[in-house]
Design a protein around this motif. Structure first.
Motif, PDB file in Angstrom:
ATOM      1  N   ASN A  66      46.003  38.471  49.554  1.00  0.00           N
ATOM      2  CA  ASN A  66      45.501  38.403  48.181  1.00  0.00           C
ATOM      3  C   ASN A  66      45.614  39.796  47.557  1.00  0.00           C
ATOM      4  N   PRO A  67      46.363  39.959  46.466  1.00  0.00           N
ATOM      5  CA  PRO A  67      46.544  41.305  45.883  1.00  0.00           C
ATOM      6  C   PRO A  67      45.258  41.941  45.357  1.00  0.00           C
ATOM      7  N   LEU A  68      44.281  41.133  44.939  1.00  0.00           N
ATOM      8  CA  LEU A  68      42.989  41.638  44.446  1.00  0.00           C
ATOM      9  C   LEU A  68      43.138  42.484  43.187  1.00  0.00           C
ATOM     10  N   ARG A  69      44.088  42.090  42.331  1.00  0.00           N
ATOM     11  CA  ARG A  69      44.336  42.844  41.092  1.00  0.00           C
ATOM     12  C   ARG A  69      43.755  42.141  39.867  1.00  0.00           C
ATOM     13  N   SER A  70      43.944  40.843  39.750  1.00  0.00           N
ATOM     14  CA  SER A  70      43.382  40.053  38.655  1.00  0.00           C
ATOM     15  C   SER A  70      43.403  38.598  39.070  1.00  0.00           C
ATOM     16  N   VAL A  71      42.474  37.820  38.526  1.00  0.00           N
ATOM     17  CA  VAL A  71      42.418  36.409  38.916  1.00  0.00           C
ATOM     18  C   VAL A  71      43.735  35.719  38.587  1.00  0.00           C
ATOM     19  N   ALA A  72      44.259  35.958  37.388  1.00  0.00           N
ATOM     20  CA  ALA A  72      45.482  35.273  36.963  1.00  0.00           C
ATOM     21  C   ALA A  72      46.680  35.638  37.842  1.00  0.00           C
ATOM     22  N   SER A  73      46.890  36.927  38.086  1.00  0.00           N
ATOM     23  CA  SER A  73      48.058  37.329  38.880  1.00  0.00           C
ATOM     24  C   SER A  73      47.872  37.006  40.355  1.00  0.00           C
ATOM     25  N   GLY A  97      38.121  35.189  46.642  1.00  0.00           N
ATOM     26  CA  GLY A  97      39.208  34.240  46.865  1.00  0.00           C
ATOM     27  C   GLY A  97      38.902  32.870  46.288  1.00  0.00           C
ATOM     28  N   GLY A  98      37.630  32.577  46.019  1.00  0.00           N
ATOM     29  CA  GLY A  98      37.245  31.302  45.415  1.00  0.00           C
ATOM     30  C   GLY A  98      37.837  31.105  44.027  1.00  0.00           C
ATOM     31  N   PRO A  99      37.615  32.055  43.090  1.00  0.00           N
ATOM     32  CA  PRO A  99      38.271  31.931  41.787  1.00  0.00           C
ATOM     33  C   PRO A  99      39.791  31.860  41.891  1.00  0.00           C
ATOM     34  N   ALA A 121      32.840  29.539  42.976  1.00  0.00           N
ATOM     35  CA  ALA A 121      33.510  28.361  42.433  1.00  0.00           C
ATOM     36  C   ALA A 121      33.201  28.332  40.935  1.00  0.00           C
ATOM     37  N   PRO A 122      33.928  29.124  40.154  1.00  0.00           N
ATOM     38  CA  PRO A 122      33.572  29.302  38.749  1.00  0.00           C
ATOM     39  C   PRO A 122      33.962  28.129  37.861  1.00  0.00           C
ATOM     40  N   ASP A 123      33.181  27.949  36.818  1.00  0.00           N
ATOM     41  CA  ASP A 123      33.561  27.057  35.737  1.00  0.00           C
ATOM     42  C   ASP A 123      34.365  27.874  34.736  1.00  0.00           C
TER      43      ASP A 123
END
Length: 262
Positions: A66-73, A97-99, A121-123
């Motif tokens: 997981n790159p841990l840079r942004s949720v989208a990327s 890692g959930g999002p 587990a975001p909405d």
């Protein structure tokens, strides 16, 4: 060697339609590939004991970086892995890692289930930071140190001397020393990035967490599990945030439950 007409026909049908089992074929349904996604302050080897158990039980496992840079990327990176798998996939995320798995599942019809291991587990519109503060109990903020990035952002690490108490209190000290040294940072902006999709609304979800988690309070995990109508929720008494390290058997069992669900 004589071959009966029936045997010849059966062979021909099985060759043309490989999904049809011949007599004596005991193989069951295809097992899904398990894609494991670590969170902040961890890395792929944090899943080692879980991977060993899943491999022993016949599962193909990919412990993604997981790159841990942004949720989208980060989600896009995991999504590419999912797309490369020929067959069903169970996505498993720890912590941040959930999002990532929640978003990575979107558009991938081969994802059959989501497993949240001490994970957010975001909405839609929620962030890791907003969820962690929804109920009291997180002490993460006071344990962090920062490193400035060229773009003006910040990388976050857990201070080495606070790592065990904060992240992995139920893991032996020698092991946590290695984990602290090899931890990978997450950007502050990633933790504050709003989620764009809530795949747990349409996919079967499973939740396992520790009652002594100091990163994501147990009350937050319980809230998210109930909101997602998780098919199964396990709260491991006294377990820390590093649940996959301290309780790999329970985590592997939850993943296999999700993998075998109809």
């Amino acid at each position: 060697m004589r071959i009966s007409l029936f045997g010849t026909l059966l062979f021909a049908v099985a060759f043309v339609h490989p999904g049809i089992a011949a007599a004596g074929d005991k193989s069951g349904p295809e097992k899904p590939t398990i894609v494991l996604v670590h969170g902040a302050f961890a890395e792929s080897s944090s899943w080692d004991s879980v991977v060993a158990r899943l491999n022993k039980d016949g599962y193909r496992v990919i412990a993604a970086a997981n790159p841990l840079r942004s949720v989208a990327s980060d989600a896009a990176a995991v999504s590419r892995i999912v797309k490369s798998v020929d067959g069903p996939v169970v996505l498993v995320g720890h912590s941040y890692g959930g999002p990532v798995i929640t978003e990575a599942a979107a558009g991938n019809a081969n994802v059959t289930a989501l497993v949240y291991v001490a994970a957010f587990a975001p909405d839609v519109g929620e962030t890791s930071l907003s969820l962690s503060a929804k109920f009291p109990g997180s002490t993460l903020g006071a344990s962090l140190t920062t490193v400035a990035l060229p773009d003006g952002g910040e990388d976050l690490y857990i201070q080495t001397d606070k790592f065990r108490a904060q992240f992995a209190a139920d893991v032996p000290a020698a092991k946590t020393a290695l984990m602290a040294a090899s931890q990978r940072p997450v950007t502050l902006s990633a933790l504050g990035e709003p989620s764009r999709i809530a795949s747990w609304k349409t996919l079967p979800s499973y939740v396992i967490y520790g009652t002594a988690d100091r990163n994501i309070p147990a009350a937050v995990m319980k809230f998210m599990a109930e909101r997602a109508r998780a098919r199964d929720t396990v709260a491991v008494t006294g377990a820390s945030h590093a649940l996959m390290v301290s309780h790999p058997a329970e985590v592997a069992a939850m993943i296999e439950e999700a993998a075998g669900a109809k």
